[in-house]
Design an enzyme around this catalytic site. Structure first.
Site, PDB file in Angstrom:
ATOM      1  N   LYS A 120       0.822  -1.205   0.000  1.00 45.56           N
ATOM      2  CA  LYS A 120       0.000   0.000   0.000  1.00 45.56           C
ATOM      3  C   LYS A 120       0.861   1.262   0.000  1.00 45.56           C
ATOM      4  O   LYS A 120       0.428   2.303  -0.471  1.00 45.56           O
ATOM      5  CB  LYS A 120      -0.967  -0.011   1.178  1.00 45.56           C
ATOM      6  CG  LYS A 120      -1.907  -1.216   1.092  1.00 45.56           C
ATOM      7  CD  LYS A 120      -3.242  -1.000   1.725  1.00 45.56           C
ATOM      8  CE  LYS A 120      -4.232  -2.077   1.310  1.00 45.56           C
ATOM      9  NZ  LYS A 120      -3.797  -3.459   1.611  1.00 45.56           N
TER      10      LYS A 120
HETATM   11  C1  LIG Z   1      -4.344  -4.583   0.956  1.00 52.78           C
HETATM   12  C2  LIG Z   1      -3.567  -5.818   0.829  1.00 52.78           C
HETATM   13  C3  LIG Z   1      -3.892  -6.825  -0.118  1.00 52.78           C
HETATM   14  C4  LIG Z   1      -5.119  -6.729  -0.999  1.00 52.78           C
HETATM   15  O1  LIG Z   1      -4.983  -5.744  -1.983  1.00 52.78           O
HETATM   16  P1  LIG Z   1      -6.286  -5.169  -2.737  1.00 52.78           P
HETATM   17  O2  LIG Z   1      -5.798  -4.011  -3.516  1.00 52.78           O
HETATM   18  O3  LIG Z   1      -7.231  -4.756  -1.637  1.00 52.78           O
HETATM   19  O4  LIG Z   1      -6.837  -6.254  -3.576  1.00 52.78           O
HETATM   20  C5  LIG Z   1      -3.065  -7.928  -0.218  1.00 52.78           C
HETATM   21  N1  LIG Z   1      -1.987  -8.073   0.569  1.00 52.78           N
HETATM   22  C6  LIG Z   1      -1.638  -7.140   1.496  1.00 52.78           C
HETATM   23  C7  LIG Z   1      -0.445  -7.376   2.341  1.00 52.78           C
HETATM   24  C8  LIG Z   1      -2.409  -5.986   1.650  1.00 52.78           C
HETATM   25  O5  LIG Z   1      -2.065  -5.076   2.579  1.00 52.78           O
END
Ligand SMILES: *Cc1c(COP(=O)(O)O)cnc(C)c1O
Length: 477
Positions: A120
């Site tokens: 993120k």
């Molecule tokens: C948020 C997240 C996901 C999922 O990603 P999306 O964009 O919501 O599909 C997968 N792995 C981790 C570690 C995350 O923080």
């Protein structure tokens, strides 16, 4: 670039207008009116670019109303080796998203070398800089209110800390996050970051955020905003690393490459879809879920049935414990041939019947052209994948990455390189790593003693009135 809504609204909005916003006024999501198409010549020119150059080349196509000089500066400030410095020994931090080859044809794209060790940060760090610039330009301020069970909240705080014109009020369930996550968030001493530990569970935090946001007068007076996963700038920032990963493994431009993506809110893989629509030679977009398999069910059956909170399971890949995938509507808009009326009707159906079913439609029959395939993974699968990856390749992966790797290996094709997206570092999920490997995960040096740092947070009752009062005391209305 003009932006339209998946539900039909077209006010000719530009990137800057949708930058700070959430849903469009008609309740839909912002989408570019059309996708920029890149020719083989364009792609060949991008091949030798470093991450910053690639980010600028991609983002300028979507953010035409941000002056090029500004965009270049923001990108250069965001994607530095210093910010993305948590890679493993031997990885080149200048790569920002280094690729590690596990075996011939199977690669990991490291997206979690940013400040909070999860992918993120790739988008959120840019968002912080974009927000600061946009607010400075307009002379406005913004108070970000959010609820988190860990990942998104810390990523938002690390992106917004110290930014002019921005404050963050982040609610988290008191005593429910891991010691590492708690320390990561609560050790921030920046004056614009406020951690509110709510006596309750994550849903209580979310309810409070909703209640505060539904008070429209309060929301306007105190300039309350969010940084949730439907933010378009977050999605588009993620498009960049598909290009980076592609060029890192494709022997020559034009070679098809598949990507495996651990998915929750459909934000990450939506970016892959956009890269593919732009002409990046992506063969398969392999969507992996955990036990919360709403999306896998859709791609296997044509039925989309989001779950309620009660039906959402708590798993050992918690950032994918999602009952309804907020960015999924963006893909359905394209699947439906961009017929906003149909999209609106489908989501009305979800509200009334709890699901929609595309079986028997021409669109479902033609879904193959988008390249999606899917699978799901269980706790046992995660443990086995973590173990196998460690034993075979000497690489430790986190539980989310393991979900992607498991499904990716099942659905890869002979002769097509596979890139598995690494979405977090194992250090964040020590319990599951210990269960799988009987040892503690490696930790980037600067987090070695994070639990020992002084912490700052305020414990509050799950009560919107209390949270409003807290904000009021700190923000001039
Ligand atoms: C948020 C997240 C996901 C999922 O990603 P999306 O964009 O919501 O599909 C997968 N792995 C981790 C570690 C995350 O923080």
């Amino acid at each position: 670039m003009r932006y339209v809504s998946t539900r039909g609204e077209d006010r000719g909005s530009g990137f800057r207008e949708i930058l700070l916003g959430g849903l469009m006024e008609d309740g839909g999501l912002a989408m570019p009116a059309d996708y920029p198409r890149l020719s083989t010549t364009d792609l060949t020119a991008m091949r030798g670019m470093n991450y910053r150059e690639l980010a600028f080349a991609v983002l300028r196509l979507f953010a035409g109303d941000v002056p090029e000089r500004v965009l270049r500066e923001l990108v250069e400030k965001t994607y530095t080796a210093e910010v993305y410095s948590n890679g493993r020994a031997g990885e080149d931090a200048e790569e920002i998203t280094p690729v590690r080859t596990l075996e011939p044809g199977v690669h990991l794209l490291a997206l979690s070398n940013g400040p909070t060790l999860a992918f993120k940060d790739m988008a959120m760090q840019l968002l912080g800089n974009l927000f600061e610039w946009a607010l400075t330009e307009s002379g406005e301020t913004l108070n970000i209110l959010g609820a988190t069970s860990g990942d998104t909240g810390s990523s938002a705080e690390y992106a917004m800390r110290g930014k002019r014109g921005i404050r963050v009020f982040m609610l988290s369930p008191y005593g429910k996050m891991s010691a590492f996550q708690t320390a990561q968030m609560f050790s921030l001493m920046d004056e614009n970051i406020f951690n509110l530990a709510v006596r309750g569970v994550f849903d209580d935090c979310q309810d409070v955020v909703k209640a505060v946001s539904n008070d429209l007068d309060f929301k306007r007076q105190y300039r309350i905003g969010t940084v949730n996963s439907i933010n378009w700038a977050r999605v588009v920032a993620q498009v960049v690393y598909y290009f980076k990963g592609y060029f890192a493994v494709a022997g020559e431009t034009g070679t098809p490459v598949s990507f495996a993506v651990p998915s929750g809110n459909f934000g990450n893989i939506c970016a892959g879809h956009i890269a593919r629509m732009m002409g990046l030679p992506v063969r398969r977009l392999i969507l992996a879920t955990n036990e919360n398999d709403v999306l896998d069910e859709f791609f296997r059956t044509g039925v989309y049935r989001p779950r309620g909170t009660a039906e959402t399971r708590q798993t050992s890949s918690p950032s994918m414990d999602i009952s309804k995938a907020s960015n999924f509507e963006r893909f359905v808009f394209d699947l439906m041939g961009r017929d906003a009326g149909r999209v609106k009707q489908l989501w009305r159906q979800v509200e009334t019947d709890g699901a929609f079913d595309l079986r028997g439609t021409a669109e479902w029959a033609g879904i193959g052209r988008f390249g999606f395939v899917s699978g799901a993974s269980s706790h046992q699968d995660r443990l086995e994948t973590i173990r196998r990856t460690w034993e075979r390749y000497g690489v430790m992966v986190d539980p989310h990455t393991a979900d992607g790797l498991k499904v990716g290996m099942e659905l890869r094709e002979e002769g097509v390189p596979l890139v598995c997206l690494e979405t977090a570092l194992p250090a964040k999920f020590a319990e599951t790593i210990a269960e799988a490997l009987g040892r503690a995960p490696e930790r980037p040096a600067k987090f070695e003693r994070v639990e020992e740092l002084p912490q700052r947070s305020v414990v509050v009752e799950p009560d919107a009135g209390v949270v409003k009062e807290f904000i009021r005391e700190r923000v001039a209305g």
